[in-house]
Design a protein around this motif. Structure first.
Motif, PDB file in Angstrom:
ATOM      1  N   GLY A 124      51.321 -27.840 -15.512  1.00 39.82           N
ATOM      2  CA  GLY A 124      51.317 -28.933 -14.545  1.00 39.82           C
ATOM      3  C   GLY A 124      51.762 -28.531 -13.161  1.00 39.82           C
ATOM      4  N   TYR A 125      52.486 -27.405 -13.042  1.00 43.77           N
ATOM      5  CA  TYR A 125      52.943 -27.011 -11.712  1.00 43.77           C
ATOM      6  C   TYR A 125      51.800 -26.500 -10.848  1.00 43.77           C
ATOM      7  CZ  TYR A 125      53.553 -21.861 -12.629  1.00 43.77           C
ATOM      8  OH  TYR A 125      53.398 -20.511 -12.890  1.00 43.77           O
ATOM      9  N   TRP A 126      50.614 -26.358 -11.438  1.00 42.99           N
ATOM     10  CA  TRP A 126      49.433 -25.985 -10.646  1.00 42.99           C
ATOM     11  C   TRP A 126      48.778 -27.182  -9.948  1.00 42.99           C
ATOM     12  CZ3 TRP A 126      49.163 -21.211  -9.479  1.00 42.99           C
ATOM     13  CH2 TRP A 126      49.391 -20.181 -10.388  1.00 42.99           C
ATOM     14  N   ALA A 127      49.167 -28.397 -10.289  1.00 40.73           N
ATOM     15  CA  ALA A 127      48.445 -29.577  -9.797  1.00 40.73           C
ATOM     16  C   ALA A 127      48.318 -29.622  -8.270  1.00 40.73           C
ATOM     17  CB  ALA A 127      49.101 -30.851 -10.318  1.00 40.73           C
ATOM     18  N   PRO A 128      49.375 -29.363  -7.490  1.00 42.51           N
ATOM     19  CA  PRO A 128      49.190 -29.418  -6.033  1.00 42.51           C
ATOM     20  C   PRO A 128      48.199 -28.383  -5.519  1.00 42.51           C
ATOM     21  CG  PRO A 128      51.524 -29.538  -6.601  1.00 42.51           C
ATOM     22  CD  PRO A 128      50.801 -29.162  -7.849  1.00 42.51           C
ATOM     23  N   ALA A 139      45.184  -1.637   0.611  1.00 34.99           N
ATOM     24  CA  ALA A 139      43.957  -2.413   0.414  1.00 34.99           C
ATOM     25  C   ALA A 139      44.253  -3.874   0.085  1.00 34.99           C
ATOM     26  CB  ALA A 139      43.114  -1.791  -0.694  1.00 34.99           C
ATOM     27  N   MET A 140      45.461  -4.155  -0.367  1.00 32.46           N
ATOM     28  CA  MET A 140      45.836  -5.526  -0.693  1.00 32.46           C
ATOM     29  C   MET A 140      46.423  -6.214   0.532  1.00 32.46           C
ATOM     30  SD  MET A 140      47.557  -5.077  -4.473  1.00 32.46           S
ATOM     31  CE  MET A 140      47.443  -6.819  -4.879  1.00 32.46           C
ATOM     32  N   GLU A 141      46.130  -7.498   0.663  1.00 25.12           N
ATOM     33  CA  GLU A 141      46.663  -8.293   1.761  1.00 25.12           C
ATOM     34  C   GLU A 141      47.963  -8.966   1.340  1.00 25.12           C
ATOM     35  OE1 GLU A 141      43.801 -10.994   3.499  1.00 25.12           O
ATOM     36  OE2 GLU A 141      42.154  -9.835   2.654  1.00 25.12           O
ATOM     37  N   LEU A 142      48.876  -9.120   2.286  1.00 23.43           N
ATOM     38  CA  LEU A 142      50.139  -9.809   2.027  1.00 23.43           C
ATOM     39  C   LEU A 142      50.264 -11.010   2.946  1.00 23.43           C
ATOM     40  CD1 LEU A 142      53.005 -10.080   0.805  1.00 23.43           C
ATOM     41  CD2 LEU A 142      53.809  -8.537   2.609  1.00 23.43           C
ATOM     42  N   THR A 143      50.617 -12.144   2.358  1.00 26.94           N
ATOM     43  CA  THR A 143      50.962 -13.339   3.117  1.00 26.94           C
ATOM     44  C   THR A 143      52.366 -13.775   2.711  1.00 26.94           C
ATOM     45  OG1 THR A 143      48.659 -14.104   3.229  1.00 26.94           O
ATOM     46  CG2 THR A 143      50.387 -15.747   3.614  1.00 26.94           C
ATOM     47  N   VAL A 144      53.249 -13.915   3.681  1.00 25.71           N
ATOM     48  CA  VAL A 144      54.606 -14.407   3.445  1.00 25.71           C
ATOM     49  C   VAL A 144      54.676 -15.832   3.990  1.00 25.71           C
ATOM     50  CG1 VAL A 144      57.058 -14.057   3.868  1.00 25.71           C
ATOM     51  CG2 VAL A 144      55.545 -12.066   3.616  1.00 25.71           C
ATOM     52  N   VAL A 145      54.965 -16.774   3.118  1.00 26.68           N
ATOM     53  CA  VAL A 145      54.961 -18.189   3.491  1.00 26.68           C
ATOM     54  C   VAL A 145      56.392 -18.623   3.796  1.00 26.68           C
ATOM     55  CG1 VAL A 145      54.361 -20.530   2.767  1.00 26.68           C
ATOM     56  CG2 VAL A 145      52.950 -18.589   2.018  1.00 26.68           C
ATOM     57  N   PRO A 146      56.668 -19.076   5.017  1.00 33.61           N
ATOM     58  CA  PRO A 146      58.039 -19.491   5.350  1.00 33.61           C
ATOM     59  C   PRO A 146      58.446 -20.746   4.591  1.00 33.61           C
ATOM     60  CG  PRO A 146      56.517 -20.042   7.130  1.00 33.61           C
ATOM     61  CD  PRO A 146      55.730 -19.224   6.145  1.00 33.61           C
ATOM     62  N   ASP A 147      59.755 -20.899   4.434  1.00 30.57           N
ATOM     63  CA  ASP A 147      60.328 -22.102   3.804  1.00 30.57           C
ATOM     64  C   ASP A 147      59.801 -22.317   2.387  1.00 30.57           C
ATOM     65  OD1 ASP A 147      61.744 -22.716   6.197  1.00 30.57           O
ATOM     66  OD2 ASP A 147      59.910 -23.599   7.019  1.00 30.57           O
ATOM     67  N   SER A 148      59.506 -21.239   1.684  1.00 29.81           N
ATOM     68  CA  SER A 148      59.045 -21.320   0.300  1.00 29.81           C
ATOM     69  C   SER A 148      59.760 -20.270  -0.523  1.00 29.81           C
ATOM     70  CB  SER A 148      57.524 -21.087   0.212  1.00 29.81           C
ATOM     71  OG  SER A 148      56.814 -22.156   0.791  1.00 29.81           O
ATOM     72  N   GLY A 149      59.903 -20.566  -1.820  1.00 29.03           N
ATOM     73  CA  GLY A 149      60.548 -19.638  -2.724  1.00 29.03           C
ATOM     74  C   GLY A 149      59.577 -19.111  -3.756  1.00 29.03           C
ATOM     75  N   HIS A 150      60.064 -18.957  -4.981  1.00 25.93           N
ATOM     76  CA  HIS A 150      59.253 -18.351  -6.033  1.00 25.93           C
ATOM     77  C   HIS A 150      58.033 -19.205  -6.367  1.00 25.93           C
ATOM     78  CE1 HIS A 150      58.420 -15.567  -9.195  1.00 25.93           C
ATOM     79  NE2 HIS A 150      58.642 -16.426 -10.176  1.00 25.93           N
ATOM     80  N   MET A 151      58.186 -20.516  -6.313  1.00 32.18           N
ATOM     81  CA  MET A 151      57.075 -21.423  -6.622  1.00 32.18           C
ATOM     82  C   MET A 151      56.304 -21.743  -5.340  1.00 32.18           C
ATOM     83  SD  MET A 151      57.499 -21.492  -9.771  1.00 32.18           S
ATOM     84  CE  MET A 151      58.466 -21.797 -11.241  1.00 32.18           C
ATOM     85  N   VAL A 152      55.791 -20.707  -4.706  1.00 33.73           N
ATOM     86  CA  VAL A 152      55.131 -20.878  -3.409  1.00 33.73           C
ATOM     87  C   VAL A 152      53.911 -21.775  -3.519  1.00 33.73           C
ATOM     88  CG1 VAL A 152      53.815 -18.726  -3.719  1.00 33.73           C
ATOM     89  CG2 VAL A 152      54.243 -19.597  -1.416  1.00 33.73           C
ATOM     90  N   HIS A 153      53.228 -21.764  -4.640  1.00 30.99           N
ATOM     91  CA  HIS A 153      52.044 -22.614  -4.834  1.00 30.99           C
ATOM     92  C   HIS A 153      52.431 -24.081  -4.983  1.00 30.99           C
ATOM     93  CE1 HIS A 153      53.682 -21.359  -8.634  1.00 30.99           C
ATOM     94  NE2 HIS A 153      53.108 -22.378  -9.236  1.00 30.99           N
ATOM     95  N   TRP A 154      53.662 -24.343  -5.403  1.00 31.79           N
ATOM     96  CA  TRP A 154      54.164 -25.716  -5.536  1.00 31.79           C
ATOM     97  C   TRP A 154      54.634 -26.246  -4.188  1.00 31.79           C
ATOM     98  CZ3 TRP A 154      54.447 -29.376  -9.360  1.00 31.79           C
ATOM     99  CH2 TRP A 154      55.331 -30.434  -9.164  1.00 31.79           C
ATOM    100  N   SER A 155      55.348 -25.408  -3.430  1.00 33.24           N
ATOM    101  CA  SER A 155      55.931 -25.872  -2.169  1.00 33.24           C
ATOM    102  C   SER A 155      54.960 -25.775  -0.998  1.00 33.24           C
ATOM    103  CB  SER A 155      57.193 -25.064  -1.845  1.00 33.24           C
ATOM    104  OG  SER A 155      56.885 -23.681  -1.729  1.00 33.24           O
ATOM    105  N   ALA A 156      53.967 -24.889  -1.077  1.00 35.20           N
ATOM    106  CA  ALA A 156      53.014 -24.697   0.028  1.00 35.20           C
ATOM    107  C   ALA A 156      51.598 -24.551  -0.516  1.00 35.20           C
ATOM    108  CB  ALA A 156      53.407 -23.475   0.850  1.00 35.20           C
TER     109      ALA A 156
END
Length: 246
Positions: free
Chosen positions: A22-26, A214-231
């Protein structure tokens, strides 16, 4: 997206250790807005709809093989998105089963084993005897921050899966991927982490990325381990860009 692009743009989301689907819903909501089809199946053993065969050995390689066999029945290669342990599985699928892989996005992780200190801490909390309420709460707060999401039942349900599965999947998470996996990922790949992730220091992530340009990195501010939940919108934008090749 064109009809052809849409048909080839199924995103399969693989959850982390002791994490609910369910944490994938957002993130699913945001991906649907971009025209993607999504699926967020429980990992084998994490629900009655995902049973384990008798005698099945739960590890990253065996789970990757099971999921890849299922993906082979899909009409086109999959865009894998894996969080934490799910990222190890997604990376392993990409390396071992390129025929079912269109791209791979790793959330809250890089495909290496965590530090010895992390291994010792989590082993003491979850492998040595009964799991305490204090350990569960400490883990959830490290993942989500404060306040915790309101759906307490969703958060806690994975800690109630069969103990043999919970233990084996934690060991799989702590072992990480096989050493040859990162070099064998030949599809477009990226890493998205929260700037405040407590599970893996940003310096460690950045060190890994320097060795894998070859891999891209994105660092999302104001987010923690559950970056997909918070952002979720930021994560969906990055998935869309990877799929589009931009």
């Amino acid at each position: 997206m064109s009809d052809q692009q849409t048909a080839a743009s199924e995103v399969v989301l693989l959850h982390g250790w002791a994490c609910p689907t369910g944490y994938w819903a957002p993130l699913q909501f945001e991906l649907h807005r971009h025209g993607f089809h999504t699926a967020a199946p429980p990992l084998p053993g994490y629900g009655p709809e995902a049973p384990l065969p008798a005698g099945f050995g739960w590890n990253v390689e065996s789970i990757a093989d099971v999921i890849a066999r299922g993906a082979a029945r899909r009409p086109a290669p999959v865009h894998w998105v894996g969080h934490s342990l799910g990222g190890s599985i997604a990376a392993t699928i990409a390396a071992r089963h390129p025929e079912v892989t269109a791209s791979v996005t790793l959330l809250g992780m890089v495909p290496t084993a965590p530090s010895d200190a992390t291994r010792e801490r989590l082993s003491a909390m979850f492998l040595d005897g009964a799991i305490s309420e204090e350990s569960i709460q400490q883990c959830l707060r490290a993942w989500y921050g404060d306040p915790l999401p309101a759906d307490d039942e969703m958060l806690r349900a994975p800690f109630d899966v069969r103990r043999t599965v919970l233990d084996a999947s934690l060991l799989a998470a702590l072992d990480g991927v096989a050493p040859d996996v990162p070099q064998k990922i030949g599809v477009p790949a990226q890493v998205i982490v929260g700037a405040d992730d407590q599970t893996r220091p940003l310096s460690e992530v950045e060190g890994y990325m320097r060795s894998h340009p070859a891999m891209e990195l994105t660092v999302v501010p104001d987010s923690g381990h559950m970056v997909h939940w918070s952002a979720p919108a930021a994560c969906a934008d990055r998935v869309r860009n990877l799929v589009a090749g931009g």
